[in-house]
Write a protein that holds these residues in place. Structure first.
Motif, PDB file in Angstrom:
ATOM      1  N   LEU A  74       5.045  -3.357   6.231  1.00 59.49           N
ATOM      2  CA  LEU A  74       4.367  -2.089   5.925  1.00 59.49           C
ATOM      3  C   LEU A  74       2.872  -2.186   6.254  1.00 59.49           C
TER       4      LEU A  74
ATOM      5  N   GLY B  43       8.303  -4.608   1.144  1.00 59.67           N
ATOM      6  CA  GLY B  43       7.891  -4.406  -0.242  1.00 59.67           C
ATOM      7  C   GLY B  43       9.028  -4.660  -1.210  1.00 59.67           C
TER       8      GLY B  43
ATOM      9  N   ILE C  25       6.578  10.186   6.451  1.00 61.20           N
ATOM     10  CA  ILE C  25       6.524   8.729   6.279  1.00 61.20           C
ATOM     11  C   ILE C  25       7.409   8.293   5.099  1.00 61.20           C
TER      12      ILE C  25
ATOM     13  N   GLY D 102      11.727   4.716   1.634  1.00 65.05           N
ATOM     14  CA  GLY D 102      10.937   5.582   2.505  1.00 65.05           C
ATOM     15  C   GLY D 102      11.524   5.573   3.915  1.00 65.05           C
TER      16      GLY D 102
ATOM     17  N   ALA E  81       0.302  -6.459  -2.338  1.00 63.88           N
ATOM     18  CA  ALA E  81       1.181  -5.327  -2.641  1.00 63.88           C
ATOM     19  C   ALA E  81       1.868  -4.928  -1.343  1.00 63.88           C
TER      20      ALA E  81
HETATM   21  P1  IMO Z   1       5.264  -2.844  -3.792  1.00 61.95           P
HETATM   22  O1  IMO Z   1       3.896  -3.430  -3.985  1.00 61.95           O
HETATM   23  C1  IMO Z   1       7.994  -0.617  -1.231  1.00 61.95           C
HETATM   24  C2  IMO Z   1       6.261   2.518   1.280  1.00 61.95           C
HETATM   25  C3  IMO Z   1       6.611   3.939   0.956  1.00 61.95           C
HETATM   26  C4  IMO Z   1       6.521   4.550   2.331  1.00 61.95           C
HETATM   27  C5  IMO Z   1       5.342   3.819   2.964  1.00 61.95           C
HETATM   28  C6  IMO Z   1       4.025   4.565   2.849  1.00 61.95           C
HETATM   29  O2  IMO Z   1       5.910  -2.394  -5.044  1.00 61.95           O
HETATM   30  O3  IMO Z   1       6.124  -3.738  -2.970  1.00 61.95           O
HETATM   31  P2  IMO Z   1       2.321   5.103   0.885  1.00 61.95           P
HETATM   32  O4  IMO Z   1       2.537   5.685  -0.477  1.00 61.95           O
HETATM   33  O5  IMO Z   1       1.719   3.747   0.868  1.00 61.95           O
HETATM   34  O6  IMO Z   1       1.618   6.042   1.803  1.00 61.95           O
HETATM   35  O7  IMO Z   1       3.811   4.951   1.498  1.00 61.95           O
HETATM   36  O8  IMO Z   1       5.245   2.586   2.267  1.00 61.95           O
HETATM   37  N1  IMO Z   1       5.678   1.746   0.133  1.00 61.95           N
HETATM   38  C7  IMO Z   1       6.352   0.804  -0.533  1.00 61.95           C
HETATM   39  N2  IMO Z   1       7.630   0.391  -0.416  1.00 61.95           N
HETATM   40  N3  IMO Z   1       7.159  -1.212  -2.113  1.00 61.95           N
HETATM   41  C8  IMO Z   1       5.875  -0.827  -2.224  1.00 61.95           C
HETATM   42  O9  IMO Z   1       4.976  -1.489  -2.977  1.00 61.95           O
HETATM   43  C9  IMO Z   1       5.428   0.267  -1.435  1.00 61.95           C
HETATM   44  N4  IMO Z   1       4.243   0.914  -1.301  1.00 61.95           N
HETATM   45  C10 IMO Z   1       4.420   1.812  -0.325  1.00 61.95           C
HETATM   46  O10 IMO Z   1       7.902   4.038   0.409  1.00 61.95           O
HETATM   47  O11 IMO Z   1       7.659   4.200   3.074  1.00 61.95           O
END
Ligand code: IMO
Ligand code: GDP
Ligand code: MG
Length: 423
Positions: free
Chosen positions: A228, A12, A126, A274, A223
């Protein structure tokens, strides 16, 4: 016409928002297909910075329609805040924004459940953004969810109450101390629902089908990132949706044969926010420099991002899963000044050298094996064409292209829309 996809290839925050904004002038429709307000997509132009969470990153252009697809989960409260900001900036979103009736709603109790679940996990948490993403997708697959289209039905409030009651019992089950005032949260939620209802709700899969038939061009905006992904990411330290190319078919209702180009975005190094494994993570001055120069703080939560060298093993895997046709390398400017740049080209996996991503990449199983490249001193942020880029960066790009066998078509040299070099 086909639907082009734009996806993050790492964990991400690769710069998806910036590039969607840069590419929007080529498209009639920009469509988000998964995730929700866990995303934070940053756009910079005319000296202003904008962060979008649910609304697609084409919203600042006059022409393009911005669609929130069925695969997205929407928190009306956050959505309303995004609309308020757009209104303050004089953006006429009403004529450009549409929401799929099949998108699921994040309820206030989903957010509370997320917090309770994370608190109960303790050290094994998480590192969720606490936006209620996991619990909402759980209700979706558990067939309990409330969808945007339900807001047009008479019985939705009754269904809401039943679900919220169930969630309260589940919060109790976690046996952790979560303080909340549900009445207040619900007032805010129901007010936001009224605002959400001012945006057209559509049968988006039909809309896209007809748009393609009418030769409209569509860019699907991902996204999060491929690592992830709920299936292919570093489970369980992942998000709860399919962030990879196939997720766009499901999240928009597009047939696989209708997918065109797949634009894969990656940073010239790696970040993660995270918990979860990150083989090339740095705990030294180099990592600290990447974080400081790259302003590596989460756009949604403000948490510092963990930083490390580019992981080519993981990047290859992401290109493979997604069928990437063009690459975009972001934040090359952040590496200016490093004497030596490293790339993780293989793993030592339990004593054996491997070049594929194994089932488990936790540090007790995997140690990174690096190749080294000469760095460059030049500041890239003012450069506007590929022939200005330093030779050492060109060598780095050539190496990645030869390994990945996919052309790097964009090199991004700063956060601004204008700091984008096309090759
Ligand atoms: P964009 O679209 C970076 C990470 C969270 C956590 C894991 C689970 O901006 O790239 P969640 O809230 O989905 O249950 O979190 O995923 N995470 C992201 N890390 N960019 C994002 O979005 C993220 N969306 C979730 O930090 O490790
Ligand atoms: P996204 O979630 O993929 O849209 O990425 P984020 O917006 O969360 O994080 C990317 C961050 O890097 C934002 O702060 C952007 O403004 C910034 N950014 C994007 N491209 C570049 C670049 O080429 N160089 C620098 N220095 N910053 C960039
Ligand atoms: Mg982000």
């Amino acid at each position: 016409m086909a639907v082009d996809l734009l996806l993050g290839l790492q964990w991400g925050d690769e710069g998806k928002g910036k590039i969607v904004d840069v590419l929007t002038s080529n498209y009639d429709i920009i469509a988000r297909f998964q995730g929700g307000p866990n995303a934070g997509h940053t756009l910079v132009f005319n000296g202003m910075k904008h962060v979008l969470h649910t609304i697609p990153s084409g919203i600042f252009h006059d022409e393009a329609i911005n669609l929130v697809g069925n695969g997205v989960v929407i928190d009306p409260v956050i959505f309303k805040k995004e609309l308020d900001k757009l209104e303050d900036q004089g953006v006429d979103y009403k004529s450009k924004l549409k929401i799929s009736r099949k998108a699921h709603l994040i309820l206030p109790t989903h957010r509370l459940l997320d917090a309770a679940s994370e608190a109960a996990k303790g050290k094994a948490k998480i590192g969720s953004t606490l936006k209620g993403i996991g619990p909402t997708y759980m209700d979706k697959t558990g067939r309990n969810g409330i969808r945007v289209g339900d807001l047009e039905m008479d019985d939705w409030k009754k269904r809401y109450r039943n679900l919220a009651n169930k969630h309260e019992a589940m919060i109790g089950f976690h046996n952790v101390d979560i303080q909340y005032n549900l009445k207040e949260l619900e007032n805010e939620f129901f007010n936001a629902i009224d605002v959400l209802k001012t945006i057209p709700f559509i049968d988006s899969e039909d809309y896209i089908f007809n748009a393609l038939k009418a030769e409209k061009s569509i860019l699907a905006e991902g996204a999060q990132g491929s690592l992830l992904d709920i299936d292919f990411g570093t489970y369980p330290y992942v998000t709860s949706s399919n962030t990879t190319a196939a997720g766009a078919c499901i999240g928009l209702g597009v047939a696989p044969g209708k997918i065109g180009d797949v634009f894969g975005i990656f940073k010239a190094y790696t970040t993660r926010v995270g918990s979860g494994p990150f083989p090339s993570e740095l705990f030294d001055k180099d990592g600290e420099t990447m974080g400081r120069v790259g302003h590596e703080f989460g756009a949604t939560t403000g948490r510092p991002r963990r930083c490390g060298w580019l992981d080519l093993v993981a990047l290859k895997y992401a290109c493979q899963i997604n069928g990437v046709t063009q690459l975009m390398m972001m934040k090359a400017d952040v590496l200016s000044g490093f004497k030596m740049i490293k790339v993780c080209t293989a793993y030592n996996y339990r004593g054996e050298t491997i070049t594929h991503l194994p089932f488990n990449i936790e540090s007790h199983n995997v140690k990174p094996i690096y190749s080294e490249f000469k760095g460059w001193a030049e500041d890239l942020t003012g450069m506007t064409s590929a022939d200005q880029l330093p030779d050492e960066l060109m060598a780095y790009i050539a190496f990645l292209e030869s390994e990945l066998k996919i052309p790097i078509k964009i090199v991004s040299v700063g956060p601004d829309r204008a700091q984008t070099i096309f090759r």
